[in-house]
Enzyme design. Structure first.
Site, PDB file in Angstrom:
ATOM      1  N   GLN A  74       0.937  -9.160  -6.020  1.00 36.44           N
ATOM      2  CA  GLN A  74       0.433 -10.541  -6.075  1.00 36.44           C
ATOM      3  C   GLN A  74       1.323 -11.445  -6.910  1.00 36.44           C
ATOM      4  OE1 GLN A  74      -1.763 -12.146  -4.420  1.00 36.44           O
ATOM      5  NE2 GLN A  74      -2.790 -10.432  -3.418  1.00 36.44           N
ATOM      6  N   THR A  85       0.832  -1.203   0.000  1.00 39.40           N
ATOM      7  CA  THR A  85       0.000   0.000   0.000  1.00 39.40           C
ATOM      8  C   THR A  85       0.872   1.261   0.000  1.00 39.40           C
ATOM      9  OG1 THR A  85      -1.756  -1.164   1.163  1.00 39.40           O
ATOM     10  CG2 THR A  85      -1.779   1.235   1.310  1.00 39.40           C
ATOM     11  N   CYS A 142      -9.283  -9.030   1.588  1.00 39.78           N
ATOM     12  CA  CYS A 142      -8.078  -8.882   2.395  1.00 39.78           C
ATOM     13  C   CYS A 142      -7.919  -7.436   2.849  1.00 39.78           C
ATOM     14  CB  CYS A 142      -6.846  -9.302   1.603  1.00 39.78           C
ATOM     15  SG  CYS A 142      -6.695  -8.499   0.022  1.00 39.78           S
ATOM     16  N   ASN A 201      -5.324  -9.427  -8.003  1.00 42.18           N
ATOM     17  CA  ASN A 201      -5.478 -10.145  -6.741  1.00 42.18           C
ATOM     18  C   ASN A 201      -6.758 -10.975  -6.667  1.00 42.18           C
ATOM     19  OD1 ASN A 201      -5.982  -7.209  -6.800  1.00 42.18           O
ATOM     20  ND2 ASN A 201      -7.147  -7.598  -4.941  1.00 42.18           N
ATOM     21  N   SER A 248       5.314  -6.692  -1.810  1.00 41.87           N
ATOM     22  CA  SER A 248       4.888  -6.823  -0.413  1.00 41.87           C
ATOM     23  C   SER A 248       5.376  -8.163   0.120  1.00 41.87           C
ATOM     24  CB  SER A 248       3.364  -6.746  -0.336  1.00 41.87           C
ATOM     25  OG  SER A 248       2.940  -6.952   0.990  1.00 41.87           O
ATOM     26  N   ALA A 249       5.979  -8.152   1.315  1.00 41.48           N
ATOM     27  CA  ALA A 249       6.593  -9.373   1.857  1.00 41.48           C
ATOM     28  C   ALA A 249       5.572 -10.447   2.213  1.00 41.48           C
ATOM     29  CB  ALA A 249       7.412  -9.012   3.099  1.00 41.48           C
ATOM     30  N   HIS A 250       4.415 -10.023   2.762  1.00 44.01           N
ATOM     31  CA  HIS A 250       3.536 -11.046   3.339  1.00 44.01           C
ATOM     32  C   HIS A 250       2.801 -11.884   2.307  1.00 44.01           C
ATOM     33  CE1 HIS A 250      -0.619  -9.179   3.130  1.00 44.01           C
ATOM     34  NE2 HIS A 250       0.079  -8.079   2.958  1.00 44.01           N
TER      35      HIS A 250
HETATM   36  N1  PLP Z   1      -1.603  -4.509  -4.271  1.00 41.48           N
HETATM   37  C1  PLP Z   1      -2.221  -5.686  -4.453  1.00 41.48           C
HETATM   38  C2  PLP Z   1      -2.456  -6.187  -5.834  1.00 41.48           C
HETATM   39  C3  PLP Z   1      -2.651  -6.419  -3.345  1.00 41.48           C
HETATM   40  O1  PLP Z   1      -3.280  -7.580  -3.525  1.00 41.48           O
HETATM   41  C4  PLP Z   1      -2.422  -5.896  -2.050  1.00 41.48           C
HETATM   42  C5  PLP Z   1      -2.895  -6.627  -0.846  1.00 41.48           C
HETATM   43  O2  PLP Z   1      -3.833  -7.344  -0.865  1.00 41.48           O
HETATM   44  C6  PLP Z   1      -1.752  -4.674  -1.931  1.00 41.48           C
HETATM   45  C7  PLP Z   1      -1.357  -4.000  -3.056  1.00 41.48           C
HETATM   46  C8  PLP Z   1      -1.463  -4.076  -0.585  1.00 41.48           C
HETATM   47  O3  PLP Z   1      -0.321  -4.678  -0.016  1.00 41.48           O
HETATM   48  P1  PLP Z   1      -0.065  -4.563   1.558  1.00 41.48           P
HETATM   49  O4  PLP Z   1      -1.018  -5.483   2.219  1.00 41.48           O
HETATM   50  O5  PLP Z   1       1.365  -4.998   1.729  1.00 41.48           O
HETATM   51  O6  PLP Z   1      -0.237  -3.138   1.924  1.00 41.48           O
END
Ligand code: PLP
Length: 377
Positions: free
Chosen positions: A169, A73, A314, A141, A189-191
């Site tokens: 993703q 994000t 999510c 996603n 994004s790490a998670h």
């Molecule tokens: N971009 C996409 C395509 C995502 O699927 C997500 C999370 O679901 C994000 C950005 C946001 O990532 P974060 O959870 O690390 O802020």
């Protein structure tokens, strides 16, 4: 995650790798500030440098192009917010962390969820060259649909535009070459790859200038001030390093996913599966059971120990209308009955068997209820 749950929500988050958790804990125990010159500071800095090399290696970028952030994000906000003065053209299926930012144009997608290149070209033709930032994700996603990002970058660069790609993703689920894609900025994004939550990166191509997301102590090349999230970054590094070596293993997951879809089709031949006609991530399938609200399905799955999601739930646990399916032209009554199933490398056939058994039972009950409400002949 308990062993009794069939976890099929990897696009929301992937369970943390033991190795990443161990690396995070070890880094947390270093005790030094990475900006300090003494030995403990240098140890902390060394851990960050190692992670930077690993994250760069995952997408074949240079370590000095990696700017650590608090997640996808923030990386997205930094990319769009840091390109001040440019018109922002984004695809209609971007994550909310892009769509909630100010933007001037939304590029439509096909019924399979692929960005409409002709429409993008029309937008770019209509504005002076060099005044635009184009942001298109690598993989969606909700549907897993993979976008033709290299083609988009070629077109956008012909118009002097900057190109940002949200690869949150895709990273760790397919091979990514930052240079071959030829984008200027890329979010990670790490998670989503088994690293800790709350850490990510923006890859900023050498020579591309973005304005700082935060000012202060000058960390992260002055682009993102604040003492680094040392433990999170260390865990991210280990997750990225492992994810890089696992790319080939996703073909087994694709087989599992395809088998899952084939078994659903055997029960319901007209099952709507979104984005199936386009290239997709190996692990994602999004399908609908018209007549049964997706939140009802998710709860029924949960009660049966199967974790799936209603689209991009999510974001905050909320279940709102899917802008992705709407952009693909899916009628509201169908998209409101769509769920997302996303597999991981640890997913086995037993979890798929459980999913199908629960899905068939939800469907059996829905068919029975519908039949009971049929007017008598
Ligand atoms: N971009 C996409 C395509 C995502 O699927 C997500 C999370 O679901 C994000 C950005 C946001 O990532 P974060 O959870 O690390 O802020």
């Amino acid at each position: 995650m308990t062993a009794t749950i069939a976890y099929l929500d990897y696009n929301a988050t992937a369970p943390i790798r033991e190795t990443a958790a161990a690396a995070a804990l070890e880094a947390m125990r270093i005790g030094g500030n990475p900006s300090s010159v003494h030995r403990l500071g240098r140890l902390a800095r060394r851990a960050i440098d190692a992670a930077r090399r690993a994250v760069a290696g995952l997408v074949q970028a240079k370590p000095e192009e990696v700017v650590f952030t608090s997640g996808g994000t923030e990386a997205n906000a930094m990319a769009l917010g840091g390109s001040l003065g440019r018109r922002r053209v984004v695809s209609a299926i971007e994550h909310d962390s892009i769509l909630a930012l100010p933007h001037e144009e939304r590029v439509p997608v096909s019924s399979d969820g692929v960005v409409n290149m002709a429409a993008l070209e029309g937008f770019l033709d209509a504005v002076p060259a060099g005044t635009t930032l184009v942001s298109v994700m690598l993989a969606n996603n909700e549907t897993g649909v993979i976008q033709p990002v290299a083609d988009i970058a070629r077109l956008a660069h012909r118009h002097g535009a900057l190109v940002h790609c949200d690869a949150v993703q895709a990273a760790g689920k397919m091979a990514i070459d930052f240079n071959a894609l030829d984008v200027d900025l890329m979010s990670l994004s790490a998670h989503k790859m088994g690293g800790p939550q709350g850490v990510g990166a923006l890859i900023v191509r050498t020579g591309v200038s973005v304005t700082a997301g935060r000012v202060g102590g000058g960390q992260e090349r002055g682009l993102r001030a604040g003492t680094e999230n040392l433990s999170g970054i260390a865990g991210f590094g280990v997750a990225a390093e492992e994810a890089r070596t696992e790319v080939d293993a996703w073909s087994r997951v694709a087989t599992l996913r395809d088998d899952l879809e084939a078994r659903l089709f055997a029960i319901q031949p007209d099952l709507p599966v979104f984005g199936r006609g386009a290239p997709r991530l190996a692990n994602t399938t999004c399908f609908a059971m018209p007549g049964v609200k997706r939140e009802t399905q998710v709860i029924a799955f949960d009660l049966a120990g199967v974790a799936v999601s209603a689209g991009a739930a999510c974001s905050s646990g909320k279940v709102s209308a899917s802008h992705v399916l709407r952009a693909m032209g899916v009628p509201a009554e169908v998209s409101s009955a769509a769920i997302r199933v996303s597999l991981g490398l640890a997913t086995g056939a037993e979890e798929i068997d459980r999913l199908i058994a629960v899905w068939a039972e939800i469907r059996r009950r829905a068919v029975a209820v519908a039949a009971a409400h049929e007017p008598a002949a």
